[in-house]
Every structure is written in structure tokens, then in C-alpha cells.
Scaffold this motif. Sequence first.
Motif, short mmCIF file in Angstrom:
data_model
loop_
_atom_site.label_atom_id
_atom_site.label_comp_id
_atom_site.label_asym_id
_atom_site.label_seq_id
_atom_site.Cartn_x
_atom_site.Cartn_y
_atom_site.Cartn_z
N TYR A 50 0.81 -1.21 0.00
CA TYR A 50 0.00 0.00 0.00
C TYR A 50 0.85 1.27 0.00
N GLU A 51 2.16 1.16 -0.21
CA GLU A 51 3.05 2.31 -0.20
C GLU A 51 3.64 2.56 -1.58
N ARG A 52 3.89 3.85 -1.84
CA ARG A 52 4.59 4.25 -3.05
C ARG A 52 5.68 5.26 -2.66
N ALA A 53 6.73 5.30 -3.50
CA ALA A 53 7.84 6.22 -3.26
C ALA A 53 7.91 7.24 -4.40
N PRO A 73 22.53 7.13 -3.22
CA PRO A 73 22.80 8.04 -2.10
C PRO A 73 23.31 9.39 -2.58
N PHE A 74 22.85 10.46 -1.87
CA PHE A 74 23.26 11.85 -2.10
C PHE A 74 22.79 12.41 -3.45
N ILE A 75 22.21 11.58 -4.29
CA ILE A 75 21.72 12.05 -5.58
C ILE A 75 20.21 11.95 -5.66
N GLN A 76 19.67 10.85 -5.16
CA GLN A 76 18.24 10.64 -5.17
C GLN A 76 17.68 10.71 -3.74
N THR A 77 16.50 11.24 -3.64
CA THR A 77 15.75 11.23 -2.38
C THR A 77 14.34 10.73 -2.68
N MET A 78 13.63 10.34 -1.63
CA MET A 78 12.28 9.79 -1.82
C MET A 78 11.36 10.22 -0.70
N GLU A 79 10.07 10.24 -1.03
CA GLU A 79 9.02 10.52 -0.06
C GLU A 79 8.02 9.36 -0.09
N ARG A 80 7.74 8.78 1.06
CA ARG A 80 6.78 7.69 1.14
C ARG A 80 5.35 8.25 1.15
N VAL A 81 4.46 7.56 0.43
CA VAL A 81 3.05 7.94 0.39
C VAL A 81 2.22 6.70 0.66
N ASP A 82 1.30 6.83 1.62
CA ASP A 82 0.40 5.73 1.98
C ASP A 82 -0.87 5.84 1.13
N LEU A 83 -1.21 4.75 0.43
CA LEU A 83 -2.37 4.75 -0.45
C LEU A 83 -3.63 4.23 0.22
N TYR A 93 -13.43 10.44 5.07
CA TYR A 93 -12.69 9.30 4.54
C TYR A 93 -12.09 9.70 3.19
N PHE A 94 -10.76 9.61 3.06
CA PHE A 94 -10.10 9.97 1.81
C PHE A 94 -8.87 9.10 1.62
N ARG A 95 -8.39 9.08 0.39
CA ARG A 95 -7.17 8.34 0.06
C ARG A 95 -6.44 9.04 -1.07
N VAL A 96 -5.13 8.81 -1.13
CA VAL A 96 -4.29 9.40 -2.17
C VAL A 96 -4.41 8.57 -3.43
N MET A 97 -4.79 9.22 -4.53
CA MET A 97 -4.91 8.56 -5.81
C MET A 97 -3.67 8.80 -6.69
N ASP A 98 -3.04 9.95 -6.52
CA ASP A 98 -1.87 10.31 -7.34
C ASP A 98 -0.75 10.75 -6.38
N PRO A 99 0.21 9.86 -6.07
CA PRO A 99 1.28 10.23 -5.13
C PRO A 99 2.11 11.42 -5.59
N VAL A 136 1.08 20.11 -2.98
CA VAL A 136 0.63 20.62 -1.69
C VAL A 136 1.62 20.17 -0.61
N GLU A 137 1.80 21.04 0.38
CA GLU A 137 2.65 20.70 1.51
C GLU A 137 1.81 20.06 2.61
N HIS A 138 2.13 18.81 2.95
CA HIS A 138 1.40 18.05 3.97
C HIS A 138 -0.09 17.95 3.60
N TYR A 139 -0.37 17.06 2.69
CA TYR A 139 -1.74 16.91 2.17
C TYR A 139 -2.74 16.57 3.27
N TYR A 140 -2.31 15.85 4.31
CA TYR A 140 -3.23 15.50 5.40
C TYR A 140 -3.72 16.77 6.11
#
Length: 256
Positions: free
Chosen positions: A28-31, A52-62, A89-95, A102-106
Motif C-alpha cells: 500500500y506504499e509508493r515512493a 545516495p546523495f543524488i536521489q531522495t524519496m518521499e513515502r506515500v500511503d495509499l 474518509y479519503f485516500r491518495v490517488m496520485d502520489p 501541496v505541503e502536507h496533504y493531510y
Amino acid sequence: MVTYTIVAVLVLLFLMLIIYAIRILREYERAVVFILGRFQSVKGPGLIFIIPFIQTMERVDLRTVVMDVPTQDVISRDNVSVKVNAVVYFRVMDPQRAIINVEHYYDAVSQLAQTTLRSVLGKHELDEMLSERDKLNLDIQKILDEQSDAWGVKVSTVEIKHIDLDESMIRAIARQAEAERQRRAKVIHAEGEFQASQRLTDAAAVLSQNSNAMTLRYMQTLIDIAGEKNSTIVFPLPVDLVSAVMKHINESSNKA
């Protein structure tokens, strides 16, 4: 000795880089992966590698998020102050959009739900809030879904949980409900009297057209009175019979 130390440090650094580069995402997670600050792709689920040091990621719960909207002070259209809370009740459709647009969608959905709840309920009277809750839930859900679509968020359901009133307003509503019940009882009673009078009028019209029917009704009335075991029985005389006797007496007097 120094050479061994350098080799050990290099191996340790290499292992740390490998540990940092390997990421495991649940089903249920995407990066959302960025390369040097620019969006690259959405990866997952499963095993992914990050440079490392080139790529970063943000986890999103679907998964569907159940968000409790704090109690809001709402003034209805008829100037009644109430306290209302709800659940969204909501869920992320497009990570990608949920992280970039948006900053901090929750927090964004939470603030939007609070303002929309006050705005929508403020356009309705108290009676509508209490009796048309399903319609209000649907109106709020549509507004939230339209506003949050740019964030890649889908609002599926909104439910108003509680509408708290002051004690004085509760007593006023109770008096109003009692008055409404009395009004309905009087209307039903008046309607019954009206229908009964119509039936009696119809019955009188039928009986007046047939003297035999009037006599049979008269006899049935005598049977009913006799069946009640009364010590005194009053026999009423039909009006037609009295009229006939009086007519005969008048004719005899005229002849005399």
C-alpha cells in the motif's frame, strides 16, 4: 595496520551506502523519487534502490485515511449556534501530485474540511441540519472532492457525527415537537368528524327516500335499546308517523 583500518572504514561506508540505497515498500506504499531535487518517478511496491546523495524519496500511503474533523462552532441561517463535528474518509490517488502540489496533504485536507463544514452548514437552518443530514454529507463530500482533486486526493465519504445544541434550544425544540403533535391530532380529529358528518348525511338521504328503510331502522333501534336491560325504555315515534296522524286529525276537523 593503517591499510587494514582504511579498508575497514571503506567497507563500513560501502555497507552504510548499500543500506541507505535499499528501500522496501509495502503493497500500500509508493515512493516519489527525486533526483537532485527534480521529480523522477513513482516507484513501488517492493524492493527499490536509491542512489545516495543524488536521489531522495518521499513515502506515500495509499490506504483510506479516516480523519476526525474537530468540533466546529456553526451559526445556522436562522441564527442558532451549534457545535458540529464530522469524519472524513479519503485516500491518495496520485502520489506525485500529493507530494508536489501541496505541503502536507493531510493537514491541507483537514483545514479544508473544517472550513467547508462551517460554510455549508451555515447556509442551512437548524431543522435542515437535523432532518437532512444525508444531503448535507453529500454536499460537503462533493466540495471537498473537487477542491482536493488538484492534490491527487479522493474524498470518498463525509459523515456528520454530532450536532450539539444548548439546553435552552433543546427545550424549545421539544416544545415545538409537542405543539406539532397536538396540531396533527386536532387535524386528524377534525378530518374524522368531517368524514363522519358526510356519511351521516348520505345515510339520512338514503333513509328519507324509502319509508320502509326508516321503519326498519326504527325497529333496529328498539331492539338495541331493549338489549341493554334498561329499567325504563322510551319508545320514540317516527316523525313520518306523527305527521300522518296530525294530517288525519286536521282533515277530520275540517270535515266537521
